[in-house]
Design an enzyme around this catalytic site. Structure first.
Site, PDB file in Angstrom:
ATOM      1  N   ASP A  67       0.863  -1.163   0.000  1.00  0.00           N
ATOM      2  CA  ASP A  67       0.000   0.000   0.000  1.00  0.00           C
ATOM      3  C   ASP A  67       0.915   1.234   0.000  1.00  0.00           C
ATOM      4  O   ASP A  67       2.128   1.130   0.164  1.00  0.00           O
ATOM      5  CB  ASP A  67      -0.960  -0.035   1.213  1.00  0.00           C
TER       6      ASP A  67
HETATM    7  C1  GLC Z   1      -4.361   4.346  -0.316  1.00  0.00           C
HETATM    8  C2  GLC Z   1      -5.228   3.193   0.145  1.00  0.00           C
HETATM    9  C3  GLC Z   1      -5.333   2.077  -0.847  1.00  0.00           C
HETATM   10  C4  GLC Z   1      -5.252   2.639  -2.251  1.00  0.00           C
HETATM   11  C5  GLC Z   1      -3.860   3.203  -2.434  1.00  0.00           C
HETATM   12  C6  GLC Z   1      -3.689   3.852  -3.816  1.00  0.00           C
HETATM   13  O1  GLC Z   1      -3.619   4.820   0.761  1.00  0.00           O
HETATM   14  O2  GLC Z   1      -4.923   2.622   1.403  1.00  0.00           O
HETATM   15  O3  GLC Z   1      -6.580   1.414  -0.610  1.00  0.00           O
HETATM   16  O4  GLC Z   1      -5.492   1.615  -3.205  1.00  0.00           O
HETATM   17  O5  GLC Z   1      -3.514   4.118  -1.426  1.00  0.00           O
HETATM   18  O6  GLC Z   1      -4.522   4.954  -3.920  1.00  0.00           O
END
Ligand code: GLC
Length: 742
Positions: free
Chosen positions: A268
């Protein structure tokens, strides 16, 4: 005689061969480049040109639009040494441009075809615009509605979430990952147990037993892997002392080992870099080592792999074979998506496909099925012949909130509000009055007077209250679950004005989570849970309120009476002193222990009768199927959907087991008076759990069967016995209860 020209497909070597061929031609820098993902917006592309030309970027996220995507893709493909195409990712969570109901709402349909359809449409629009990878489905089980991300998942139950996970993966990817121009790679996130955050506070510590981890939080991910999901996203949270993005047990031992996951793991957002903040990495190099060693194949925007991994390999700290394994996985997804043959998007196709009539109609069909009627004391449906209808409340005409959190590329201007939907429905013959009454969050009551005046002047009142789109989703945890601001007072004030004049009132609750509406639910005669329903929200609500669609949704999460009951969920343990009126039992002295609305609850404008339960065989060998059949009859006056639910309880086992677990369900449409025979074919493997030694076993013993209209509204009961215990050896397989309807 000339050689028969080989068909083009024969020129294409198997993906595995192409990956190995490419891998051995790559420098270490280029390999690490594939493991790096950056977030970029159209205006910032030039900052990455130097990396693109050197082949040092594997993926971008957040770059939208066919032309914008083609601009960067052209540099990667035509300017770099090996021409490896980029994988373009975006959060297509519940729609790309045609926005569907939030996933928690789609779970309320209890219809996997609804989820699959929404994901198919989203994939077609995103792919046309150059996005070939979505960071969805979000599969975090959530038992705590204080956690704002409960909105993004499929609720509290592992079986319901596993069925929806499978449907979502197939919807996004098709039967299997392929160059299909209408499909995109999916991403099961956030692996794992992110929803178990203490206090319901986003990003907070998760500390649970391995048994709970495996039996509750991991199940939907296992289903997604079995469905062929191309990627998995490692989570932010600390998991029992080892952050999920540095957790060799969950990633290498379980995900890639036990389950045989062949795709790749992306972190993430900077969750590898955040290992420093967690305090388990002293610096970026240590974070990079921990990430790649634990099996995180791609670093989302952390930039720690680019800055440290080459040197870590050169110094022998990280074996190059770990890098090779990561790059193999990434290249395999790119080859399977057909990116090497066709890396570019077609702007003309995007114009035709995005927000086309078919997609907008699908958004309405899905939204209608997601609405849950939780209370109705003879008020709904309203008659379409009504001449004066009041639509009141801060969400009644809030275009942005209809789209909910993670609205992707959705445009609030596209959404139909409840006010607009009601006006469309009733046309010019009726007068639709409107008053906002108050804001969503402020303490300003100055709009109450207007709201009362409008209500008193109407034949019926539709109150639309709840949370704005930004009160759920990421970083949106709430310590209180009441209607925000002064909305509860607005409801009471308007209701009293209407009730005094015998004017019927319905309360439509729009939110990204269960809300503690115990007090208004005591007096408001009709309540619809409408979550955030997407671009066709207003049309769907109007169809249900005025009876053009009979609501058939069921709650995928428990609705507590008060936040003090949280965590509260239906598949809880019995305890040695289950709650009762007895003093020394597990309950509160200042609130009832039961929820306001239980898991699986949902009413209809008609009624259903369950009869003639048959369980056979009543004594079964492990590895076989128990056939549980019954008759469902529509005993009311209108056609309607009922979600018949199968719950099972393992009456006595080697470890304590839930009082009941959902093990099957089916949404069935019945005409007035119509009856159908429903057959749940329950495989005994669905009853497996982790025993005292953490072996995955189907245990001998007695099992109670419950068929219900909700987890509390049990209509039929039966039993069966499993003759002997048996270990489940195939840890890759997932089982579902197949259902027949006659
Ligand atoms: C965010 C979220 C995740 C998302 C990623 C890209 O922090 O936790 O769910 O897919 O970043 O946007």
């Amino acid at each position: 005689m000339t050689e028969a020209r080989p068909l083009y497909k024969d020129l294409i070597k198997p993906v595995e061969e192409r990956v190995e061929d490419l891998l051995k031609r790559m420098t270490l820098e280029e390999k690490v480049g594939q493991m790096c993902q950056y977030s970029v917006h159209p205006g910032a592309v030039k900052e990455f040109t130097h990396l693109l030309e050197k082949g040092l970027v594997g993926s971008f996220l957040n770059l939208l639009g066919a032309e914008n995507v083609n601009e960067v893709q052209r540099i990667a493909v035509e300017k770099s040494r090996l021409g490896i195409p980029l994988l373009m990712g975006f959060d297509v969570i519940h729609g790309y441009k045609t926005i569907f109901p939030i996933p928690l709402a789609m779970a309320s349909s209890w219809d996997p075809e609804v989820v699959k359809k929404a994901c198919e449409v989203a994939a077609r629009e995103a792919s046309a615009d150059g996005v070939k990878w979505t960071f969805a489905p979000m599969l975090d089980i959530a038992r705590d509605p204080r956690w704002g991300r409960i909105a993004e998942g499929f609720g509290e139950d592992p079986y319901l979430a596993s069925v929806m996970a499978w449907a979502a993966v197939k919807g996004f990817q098709g039967e299997e990952l392929s160059p299909n121009p209408d499909k995109i790679a999916a991403c099961a996130k956030h692996y794992v147990a992110y929803g178990g955050a203490e206090g319901g506070r986003d990003y907070n510590t998760v500390d649970i037993s391995e048994r709970t981890l495996r039996e509750i939080y991991m199940q939907p991910f296992k289903s997604a892997v079995a469905a062929g999901v191309a990627t998995v996203m490692s989570a932010f949270n600390d998991l029992c002392g080892i952050p999920a993005s540095a957790n060799e047990f969950t990633i290498r031992k379980v995900l890639k080992g036990e389950w045989g996951f062949q795709g790749f793991v992306v972190s993430d957002w900077n969750s590898v870099g955040e290992l420093i903040v967690h305090g388990i990495a002293r610096d970026g190099a240590e974070a990079a080592r921990l990430g790649v060693t634990s099996g995180v194949d791609m670093d989302m925007v952390g930039d720690v792999y680019r800055r440290y991994l080459v040197e870590l390999v050169r110094k022998g700290v990280v074996p190059e074979k770990l890098v090779d394994d990561a790059v193999r996985r990434i290249l395999t997804v790119k080859f399977k998506l057909g990116l090497f043959e066709n890396p570019y998007a077609d702007p003309e196709k995007a114009k035709k496909v995005i927000k086309c009539r078919e997609h907008l109609d699908a958004a309405l069909e899905v939204a209608r099925k997601c609405i849950v009627l939780v209370k109705n004391e003879g008020v709904l449906p309203f008659k379409k012949s009504l001449k004066r209808v009041a639509v009141i409340g801060p969400l009644a005409d809030d275009k942005e909130s209809m789209l909910g959190c993670w609205r992707g590329f959705g445009d609030p201007a596209d959404s139909v509000t409840v006010l607009e939907g009601v006006r469309k429905k009733l046309g010019s013959e009726a007068k639709v009055l409107y008053a906002k009454g108050c804001d969503v969050k402020s303490q300003d009551r100055s709009g109450f007077e207007e709201a009362v005046r409008v209500a008193a002047d109407a034949d019926a009142v539709i109150l639309v209250v709840g949370e704005s789109w930004d009160m759920s989703g990421e970083a949106a945890s709430r310590a209180y679950l009441d209607l925000p601001g002064v909305q509860e007072e607005l409801v009471k004030t308007v209701y009293e004005a209407a009730a005094g004049r015998k004017i019927p009132v319905v309360m439509v609750v729009m939110s990204g989570r269960p809300l503690t509406i115990k007090r208004p639910a005591e007096y408001v005669p009709a309540i619809l849970v409408a979550w955030h329903l997407g671009v066709r929200a207003g049309d769907a609500v109007a169809d249900v309120v005025f009876g053009d669609f009979n609501p058939g949704g069921k709650l995928p999460v428990t609705w507590p009476k008060t936040v003090g009951q949280v965590p509260i969920y239906y598949n809880h343990k019995m305890t040695g002193r289950p709650p009762s009126s007895e003093r020394f039992t597990s309950k509160y002295i200042d609130e009832d222990w039961r929820p306001l609305f239980p898991f699986g609850h949902g009413l209809s404008y008609t009624s259903f009768e369950y009869s003639d339960l048959n369980v056979k065989p009543e004594v079964v060998e492990p590895g076989s199927v128990v056939q549980i059949s019954f008759t469902l009859t529509n005993t009311g006056g209108v056609e309607g959907d009922e979600v018949a639910q199968l719950y099972v309880r393992d009456v006595s086992a080697s470890v304590t087991r839930p009082v009941k677990e959902l093990k099957g369900f089916k949404r069935v449409t019945l005409k007035p008076g119509e009856k159908k025979r429903i057959v749940f074919n329950l495989p005994t493997e669905l009853l497996a759990f982790y025993d005292r030694e953490m072996n995955y076993f189907v245990e001998a013993g007695d099992y109670e069967v419950m068929i219900g209209s909700s987890s509390e509204d049990i209509r039929l009961k039966g039993r069966f016995t499993i003759t002997r215990s048996e270990k489940v050896t195939d840890l890759r397989k997932v089982w579902f209860t197949e259902t027949q309807v006659y």
